[in-house]
Every structure is written in structure tokens, then in C-alpha cells.
Write a protein that holds these residues in place. Structure first.
Motif, PDB file in Angstrom:
ATOM      1  N   GLY A  71      -0.482  -1.584  -4.204  1.00  0.00           N
ATOM      2  CA  GLY A  71       0.412  -1.071  -3.171  1.00  0.00           C
ATOM      3  C   GLY A  71       0.825   0.372  -3.401  1.00  0.00           C
ATOM      4  N   VAL A  72      -0.112   1.206  -3.876  1.00  0.00           N
ATOM      5  CA  VAL A  72       0.162   2.619  -4.133  1.00  0.00           C
ATOM      6  C   VAL A  72      -0.710   3.480  -3.232  1.00  0.00           C
ATOM      7  N   LYS A  73      -0.388   4.762  -3.132  1.00  0.00           N
ATOM      8  CA  LYS A  73      -1.179   5.714  -2.358  1.00  0.00           C
ATOM      9  C   LYS A  73      -1.970   6.585  -3.332  1.00  0.00           C
ATOM     10  N   VAL A  74      -3.297   6.514  -3.264  1.00  0.00           N
ATOM     11  CA  VAL A  74      -4.168   7.277  -4.153  1.00  0.00           C
ATOM     12  C   VAL A  74      -4.423   8.650  -3.543  1.00  0.00           C
ATOM     13  N   ILE A  75      -4.156   9.717  -4.335  1.00  0.00           N
ATOM     14  CA  ILE A  75      -4.386  11.086  -3.868  1.00  0.00           C
ATOM     15  C   ILE A  75      -5.785  11.555  -4.235  1.00  0.00           C
ATOM     16  N   ALA A  76      -6.171  11.357  -5.504  1.00  0.00           N
ATOM     17  CA  ALA A  76      -7.459  11.867  -5.983  1.00  0.00           C
ATOM     18  C   ALA A  76      -8.056  10.905  -6.996  1.00  0.00           C
ATOM     19  N   MET A  77      -9.372  11.003  -7.167  1.00  0.00           N
ATOM     20  CA  MET A  77     -10.081  10.188  -8.139  1.00  0.00           C
ATOM     21  C   MET A  77     -11.162  11.033  -8.799  1.00  0.00           C
ATOM     22  N   ASN A  78     -11.241  10.961 -10.104  1.00  0.00           N
ATOM     23  CA  ASN A  78     -12.294  11.623 -10.860  1.00  0.00           C
ATOM     24  C   ASN A  78     -13.032  10.561 -11.654  1.00  0.00           C
ATOM     25  N   SER A  79     -14.344  10.699 -11.726  1.00  0.00           N
ATOM     26  CA  SER A  79     -15.108   9.714 -12.495  1.00  0.00           C
ATOM     27  C   SER A  79     -16.164  10.428 -13.328  1.00  0.00           C
ATOM     28  N   HIS A  80     -16.518   9.795 -14.427  1.00  0.00           N
ATOM     29  CA  HIS A  80     -17.610  10.289 -15.246  1.00  0.00           C
ATOM     30  C   HIS A  80     -18.189   9.141 -16.060  1.00  0.00           C
ATOM     31  N   ARG A  81     -19.437   9.318 -16.438  1.00  0.00           N
ATOM     32  CA  ARG A  81     -20.095   8.334 -17.291  1.00  0.00           C
ATOM     33  C   ARG A  81     -19.922   8.781 -18.739  1.00  0.00           C
ATOM     34  N   LEU A  82     -19.627   7.839 -19.588  1.00  0.00           N
ATOM     35  CA  LEU A  82     -19.427   8.146 -20.992  1.00  0.00           C
ATOM     36  C   LEU A  82     -20.773   8.363 -21.676  1.00  0.00           C
ATOM     37  N   PRO A  83     -20.837   9.250 -22.661  1.00  0.00           N
ATOM     38  CA  PRO A  83     -22.105   9.462 -23.360  1.00  0.00           C
ATOM     39  C   PRO A  83     -22.471   8.244 -24.201  1.00  0.00           C
TER      40      PRO A  83
ATOM     41  N   HIS B 173     -31.294   3.763 -22.344  1.00  0.00           N
ATOM     42  CA  HIS B 173     -30.072   2.947 -22.376  1.00  0.00           C
ATOM     43  C   HIS B 173     -29.010   3.603 -21.507  1.00  0.00           C
ATOM     44  N   THR B 174     -28.413   2.843 -20.609  1.00  0.00           N
ATOM     45  CA  THR B 174     -27.336   3.361 -19.765  1.00  0.00           C
ATOM     46  C   THR B 174     -26.101   2.496 -19.940  1.00  0.00           C
ATOM     47  N   MET B 175     -24.942   3.086 -19.718  1.00  0.00           N
ATOM     48  CA  MET B 175     -23.691   2.341 -19.829  1.00  0.00           C
ATOM     49  C   MET B 175     -23.540   1.461 -18.591  1.00  0.00           C
ATOM     50  N   HIS B 176     -22.909   0.333 -18.770  1.00  0.00           N
ATOM     51  CA  HIS B 176     -22.696  -0.600 -17.663  1.00  0.00           C
ATOM     52  C   HIS B 176     -21.361  -0.358 -16.970  1.00  0.00           C
ATOM     53  N   TYR B 177     -20.700   0.725 -17.339  1.00  0.00           N
ATOM     54  CA  TYR B 177     -19.445   1.069 -16.699  1.00  0.00           C
ATOM     55  C   TYR B 177     -19.267   2.578 -16.704  1.00  0.00           C
ATOM     56  N   LYS B 178     -18.344   3.051 -15.883  1.00  0.00           N
ATOM     57  CA  LYS B 178     -17.977   4.459 -15.883  1.00  0.00           C
ATOM     58  C   LYS B 178     -16.463   4.552 -15.932  1.00  0.00           C
ATOM     59  N   ARG B 179     -15.950   5.688 -16.341  1.00  0.00           N
ATOM     60  CA  ARG B 179     -14.509   5.872 -16.485  1.00  0.00           C
ATOM     61  C   ARG B 179     -13.971   6.574 -15.244  1.00  0.00           C
ATOM     62  N   MET B 180     -12.868   6.063 -14.727  1.00  0.00           N
ATOM     63  CA  MET B 180     -12.255   6.596 -13.515  1.00  0.00           C
ATOM     64  C   MET B 180     -10.828   7.004 -13.830  1.00  0.00           C
ATOM     65  N   ILE B 181     -10.463   8.238 -13.438  1.00  0.00           N
ATOM     66  CA  ILE B 181      -9.086   8.708 -13.556  1.00  0.00           C
ATOM     67  C   ILE B 181      -8.519   8.755 -12.146  1.00  0.00           C
ATOM     68  N   ILE B 182      -7.498   7.944 -11.895  1.00  0.00           N
ATOM     69  CA  ILE B 182      -6.927   7.778 -10.566  1.00  0.00           C
ATOM     70  C   ILE B 182      -5.568   8.455 -10.523  1.00  0.00           C
ATOM     71  N   THR B 183      -5.386   9.387  -9.580  1.00  0.00           N
ATOM     72  CA  THR B 183      -4.110  10.069  -9.402  1.00  0.00           C
ATOM     73  C   THR B 183      -3.395   9.453  -8.214  1.00  0.00           C
ATOM     74  N   VAL B 184      -2.171   8.975  -8.451  1.00  0.00           N
ATOM     75  CA  VAL B 184      -1.395   8.367  -7.374  1.00  0.00           C
ATOM     76  C   VAL B 184      -0.317   9.339  -6.914  1.00  0.00           C
ATOM     77  N   GLN B 185       0.150   9.126  -5.699  1.00  0.00           N
ATOM     78  CA  GLN B 185       1.162   9.990  -5.092  1.00  0.00           C
ATOM     79  C   GLN B 185       2.470   9.900  -5.882  1.00  0.00           C
ATOM     80  N   PRO B 186       3.207  11.024  -6.033  1.00  0.00           N
ATOM     81  CA  PRO B 186       4.498  10.979  -6.734  1.00  0.00           C
ATOM     82  C   PRO B 186       5.426   9.954  -6.091  1.00  0.00           C
ATOM     83  N   GLY B 187       6.137   9.229  -6.921  1.00  0.00           N
ATOM     84  CA  GLY B 187       7.019   8.174  -6.436  1.00  0.00           C
ATOM     85  C   GLY B 187       6.398   6.797  -6.550  1.00  0.00           C
ATOM     86  N   TYR B 188       5.078   6.726  -6.714  1.00  0.00           N
ATOM     87  CA  TYR B 188       4.371   5.457  -6.899  1.00  0.00           C
ATOM     88  C   TYR B 188       3.980   5.318  -8.358  1.00  0.00           C
ATOM     89  N   SER B 189       3.825   4.091  -8.809  1.00  0.00           N
ATOM     90  CA  SER B 189       3.340   3.853 -10.160  1.00  0.00           C
ATOM     91  C   SER B 189       2.605   2.519 -10.200  1.00  0.00           C
TER      92      SER B 189
END
Length: 92
Positions: free
Chosen positions: A44-56, A64-80
Motif C-alpha cells: 500500500g505504498v507509492k513507488v517513485i523509482a526503481m533501480n535494478s542490477h544483476r550481481l556479479p 553461469h547466471t544468477m537466478h535473481y537480480k537486486r532491486m532498489i525501490i524508492t517510495v514516496q516520502p511519508g510511506y514506508s
């Protein structure tokens, strides 16, 4: 919430919490729009931005490839996003 594997707790991810940025590992086949939709719907939050990258890959394994990637999610101020902590059962 099939796309989100787990929440990442590192020194950097804890510092990012001060900026309303949350770090998690997601399925490698998941798209940004899917993850954004899941996070907004489930928490129930508002997402402003998302950054993703694959880990080495550790070591030098060819093909060999990773079966997951890392996501950094920025939410709107006031939400957590509340912490997702599993409580261990007490043994008796």
C-alpha cells in the motif's frame, strides 16, 4: 508476491532506508512494472523509482547466471514498508 525472493540487509541497504529506499532480491524474469505493481498492491505504498542490477558471479564459471537480480525501490516520502522478519519458533 512470487517475484520478490527476500529483503537484503547489508550496511549499504540500511543506509538507504534513511532515504526511503528498500533493497530486495527478485526473480530474474520479473519486470520492473510487475515488481512495482506487487509492492504497491501488497504494501500500500507509492513507488517513485526503481533501480535494478544483476550481481556479479563469484568465481569464473562460464555460462553461469544468477537466478535473481537486486532491486532498489524508492517510495514516496511519508510511506514506508514494514520489515519482513520471520520469528523463529521456540524449541521446548
Amino acid at each position: 508476491m512470487d517475484g520478490i525472493k527476500n529483503i537484503v540487509v547489508t550496511d549499504k541497504s540500511i543506509l538507504l532506508l534513511l532515504k526511503n529506499q528498500y533493497t530486495s532480491n527478485v526473480e530474474s524474469g520479473s519486470t520492473r512494472t510487475e515488481i512495482k505493481h506487487w509492492v504497491e498492491l501488497f504494501f500500500g505504498v507509492k513507488v517513485i523509482a526503481m533501480n535494478s542490477h544483476r550481481l556479479p558471479v563469484k568465481g569464473r564459471r562460464m555460462g553461469h547466471t544468477m537466478h535473481y537480480k537486486r532491486m532498489i525501490i524508492t517510495v514516496q516520502p511519508g510511506y514506508s514498508i514494514p520489515p519482513l522478519i520471520k520469528k523463529e519458533k521456540k524449541r521446548t
